[in-house]
Design a protein around this motif. Sequence first.
Motif, PDB file in Angstrom:
ATOM      1  N   GLY A  18     -57.583  48.943  74.106  1.00 64.86           N
ATOM      2  CA  GLY A  18     -56.393  48.372  73.484  1.00 64.86           C
ATOM      3  C   GLY A  18     -56.060  47.183  73.498  1.00 64.86           C
ATOM      4  N   GLY A  19     -55.464  46.546  72.380  1.00 64.36           N
ATOM      5  CA  GLY A  19     -54.834  45.173  72.473  1.00 64.36           C
ATOM      6  C   GLY A  19     -55.993  44.100  72.414  1.00 64.36           C
ATOM      7  N   THR A  20     -57.326  44.474  72.070  1.00 67.06           N
ATOM      8  CA  THR A  20     -58.337  43.529  71.878  1.00 67.06           C
ATOM      9  C   THR A  20     -58.273  42.388  70.834  1.00 67.06           C
ATOM     10  OG1 THR A  20     -59.745  45.024  72.731  1.00 67.06           O
ATOM     11  CG2 THR A  20     -60.647  43.199  71.351  1.00 67.06           C
ATOM     12  N   ASP A  21     -57.686  43.039  69.586  1.00 65.20           N
ATOM     13  CA  ASP A  21     -57.557  42.001  68.643  1.00 65.20           C
ATOM     14  C   ASP A  21     -56.404  40.931  68.773  1.00 65.20           C
ATOM     15  OD1 ASP A  21     -59.547  43.064  67.273  1.00 65.20           O
ATOM     16  OD2 ASP A  21     -58.007  44.652  66.032  1.00 65.20           O
ATOM     17  N   SER A  22     -55.047  41.368  69.505  1.00 65.38           N
ATOM     18  CA  SER A  22     -54.317  40.557  69.490  1.00 65.38           C
ATOM     19  C   SER A  22     -54.598  39.541  70.507  1.00 65.38           C
ATOM     20  CB  SER A  22     -52.906  41.076  70.065  1.00 65.38           C
ATOM     21  OG  SER A  22     -51.838  40.169  70.239  1.00 65.38           O
ATOM     22  N   PRO A 139     -53.861  41.726  76.974  1.00 65.86           N
ATOM     23  CA  PRO A 139     -52.976  42.385  76.157  1.00 65.86           C
ATOM     24  C   PRO A 139     -51.522  42.648  76.539  1.00 65.86           C
ATOM     25  CG  PRO A 139     -54.965  43.530  76.304  1.00 65.86           C
ATOM     26  CD  PRO A 139     -55.034  42.729  77.315  1.00 65.86           C
ATOM     27  N   HIS A 140     -50.387  42.824  75.467  1.00 61.87           N
ATOM     28  CA  HIS A 140     -49.206  43.110  75.830  1.00 61.87           C
ATOM     29  C   HIS A 140     -49.318  44.479  76.625  1.00 61.87           C
ATOM     30  CE1 HIS A 140     -44.972  44.539  75.078  1.00 61.87           C
ATOM     31  NE2 HIS A 140     -44.833  43.268  75.011  1.00 61.87           N
ATOM     32  N   MET A 141     -48.220  44.617  77.604  1.00 61.47           N
ATOM     33  CA  MET A 141     -48.362  45.709  78.473  1.00 61.47           C
ATOM     34  C   MET A 141     -48.076  47.177  77.634  1.00 61.47           C
ATOM     35  SD  MET A 141     -46.558  45.061  82.162  1.00 61.47           S
ATOM     36  CE  MET A 141     -46.584  46.664  82.501  1.00 61.47           C
ATOM     37  N   SER A 142     -47.492  47.090  76.734  1.00 64.15           N
ATOM     38  CA  SER A 142     -47.122  48.565  75.872  1.00 64.15           C
ATOM     39  C   SER A 142     -47.988  48.684  74.738  1.00 64.15           C
ATOM     40  CB  SER A 142     -45.455  48.205  75.470  1.00 64.15           C
ATOM     41  OG  SER A 142     -45.475  47.198  74.358  1.00 64.15           O
ATOM     42  N   GLU A 143     -48.907  47.813  74.591  1.00 59.58           N
ATOM     43  CA  GLU A 143     -50.045  47.963  73.549  1.00 59.58           C
ATOM     44  C   GLU A 143     -51.001  48.932  74.003  1.00 59.58           C
ATOM     45  OE1 GLU A 143     -51.802  46.466  69.918  1.00 59.58           O
ATOM     46  OE2 GLU A 143     -50.161  45.779  70.749  1.00 59.58           O
ATOM     47  N   THR A 144     -51.183  49.334  75.293  1.00 57.91           N
ATOM     48  CA  THR A 144     -52.117  50.287  75.472  1.00 57.91           C
ATOM     49  C   THR A 144     -51.845  50.929  76.929  1.00 57.91           C
ATOM     50  OG1 THR A 144     -54.417  50.532  76.362  1.00 57.91           O
ATOM     51  CG2 THR A 144     -53.327  48.570  77.020  1.00 57.91           C
ATOM     52  N   ASP A 145     -52.023  52.263  77.067  1.00 59.71           N
ATOM     53  CA  ASP A 145     -51.705  53.158  78.181  1.00 59.71           C
ATOM     54  C   ASP A 145     -52.661  53.071  79.336  1.00 59.71           C
ATOM     55  OD1 ASP A 145     -50.361  55.659  76.183  1.00 59.71           O
ATOM     56  OD2 ASP A 145     -49.210  53.837  77.248  1.00 59.71           O
ATOM     57  N   PRO A 163     -52.367  30.519  85.748  1.00 59.71           N
ATOM     58  CA  PRO A 163     -51.533  31.312  84.765  1.00 59.71           C
ATOM     59  C   PRO A 163     -52.025  32.232  83.882  1.00 59.71           C
ATOM     60  CG  PRO A 163     -52.220  29.139  83.828  1.00 59.71           C
ATOM     61  CD  PRO A 163     -52.992  29.157  85.139  1.00 59.71           C
ATOM     62  N   LEU A 164     -51.188  33.231  83.747  1.00 59.87           N
ATOM     63  CA  LEU A 164     -51.499  34.350  83.049  1.00 59.87           C
ATOM     64  C   LEU A 164     -50.760  34.140  81.657  1.00 59.87           C
ATOM     65  CD1 LEU A 164     -52.432  37.475  82.886  1.00 59.87           C
ATOM     66  CD2 LEU A 164     -50.359  38.119  83.556  1.00 59.87           C
ATOM     67  N   ILE A 165     -51.596  34.643  80.549  1.00 67.52           N
ATOM     68  CA  ILE A 165     -51.035  34.589  79.201  1.00 67.52           C
ATOM     69  C   ILE A 165     -51.038  36.137  78.690  1.00 67.52           C
ATOM     70  CG2 ILE A 165     -51.261  33.994  76.784  1.00 67.52           C
ATOM     71  CD1 ILE A 165     -50.788  31.503  78.495  1.00 67.52           C
ATOM     72  N   VAL A 166     -49.704  36.546  78.225  1.00 67.63           N
ATOM     73  CA  VAL A 166     -49.697  37.819  77.720  1.00 67.63           C
ATOM     74  C   VAL A 166     -49.555  37.765  76.387  1.00 67.63           C
ATOM     75  CG1 VAL A 166     -48.443  40.178  77.710  1.00 67.63           C
ATOM     76  CG2 VAL A 166     -48.618  38.810  79.935  1.00 67.63           C
ATOM     77  N   ALA A 167     -50.476  38.436  75.538  1.00 68.37           N
ATOM     78  CA  ALA A 167     -50.456  38.332  74.029  1.00 68.37           C
ATOM     79  C   ALA A 167     -49.540  39.375  73.647  1.00 68.37           C
ATOM     80  CB  ALA A 167     -51.847  38.743  73.639  1.00 68.37           C
ATOM     81  N   PRO A 168     -48.868  38.637  72.438  1.00 65.00           N
ATOM     82  CA  PRO A 168     -47.876  39.552  71.826  1.00 65.00           C
ATOM     83  C   PRO A 168     -48.390  40.961  71.294  1.00 65.00           C
ATOM     84  CG  PRO A 168     -48.623  37.885  70.427  1.00 65.00           C
ATOM     85  CD  PRO A 168     -49.313  37.620  71.614  1.00 65.00           C
TER      86      PRO A 168
END
Length: 297
Positions: A18-22, A139-145, A163-168
């Motif tokens: 999950g979250g791959t595209d973002s 990916p964003h944490m809520s994007e995937t379980d 640094p860590l980047i969290v995608a929207p």
Amino acid sequence: MEAKFMDIRNILVPLYDGGTDSALTTALLFARKFGAHISALVATGDARDVAPLAGEGLSGAMVEEMMQATEAEDRKRVLQIKAKFDAFTQKHDLRPQRPLSWDRSPDDTGLSASFDIVTGSAHDAVVWRARLADMTVVPHMSETDNARATETLHAILFDSGRPLIVAPPRIPAVVGRRLCIAWNGTAEASAALRSTLAVAQSADAVRVLVSPDYHRIGPEGERVIAYLNLHGVHADLHEFRSIDRSVGAGMLAAARAFEADMLSLGAYSHSRLRQMIIGGVTRHVLEKADLTVLMSR
């Protein structure tokens, strides 16, 4: 002062179901901004990890069957992720490279990407690679379980030194044009500030966010403005307030009011355990942010 973008040349992107595209799009936006290489990575589990089940009363044949099933499932998952990655690179004309080859000169601005498959724990497989990346996009944490993705996020944040980047949650159109930098005087905030400089130098507008509810012992926000100015970044200072006693909610509201597409902050100034139990700014932002977030500690 002319911005210098040499700070960001290698962007690591661990890929999951999950979250791959973002995540890939966020990495691409940074890669375009800085002429960076995208290092995509898929970590697979080790099928031998199920072997201890033999001590739980399972026969050798049953354990072997479970190992084969685990390997088959992992192969299927990797093929699906690789297909998405290949489609993405072809769509955006990313030049393929071998993993870890990095045979680029500093003047090479052509965009490139590589795909690698590694076996092992999140710490060994991903964090060690993150230590040689200028940023890691997840990916964003809520994007995937996916529990593996959440575990890896925290492993990178705590043990990579980068640094860590969290995608929207949704695929972004821009990144780093309107930047908010959250400041509370801590060492974690200082690390995030330094990691954000390259982005800040290329931003159209920068705002430093402070709050009496958020600040701890350390330099005040006015000194951050002066520090940024030394690096050719002109920023303004904005004081925000908590919303329903939530500093994280107030911070995100302030970023939204600024129409920011990116937020930078130090992570887990309080212990992670404390924030998991009673909540905290880091946890709130990880779960609720709808923009790109840079975290460092």
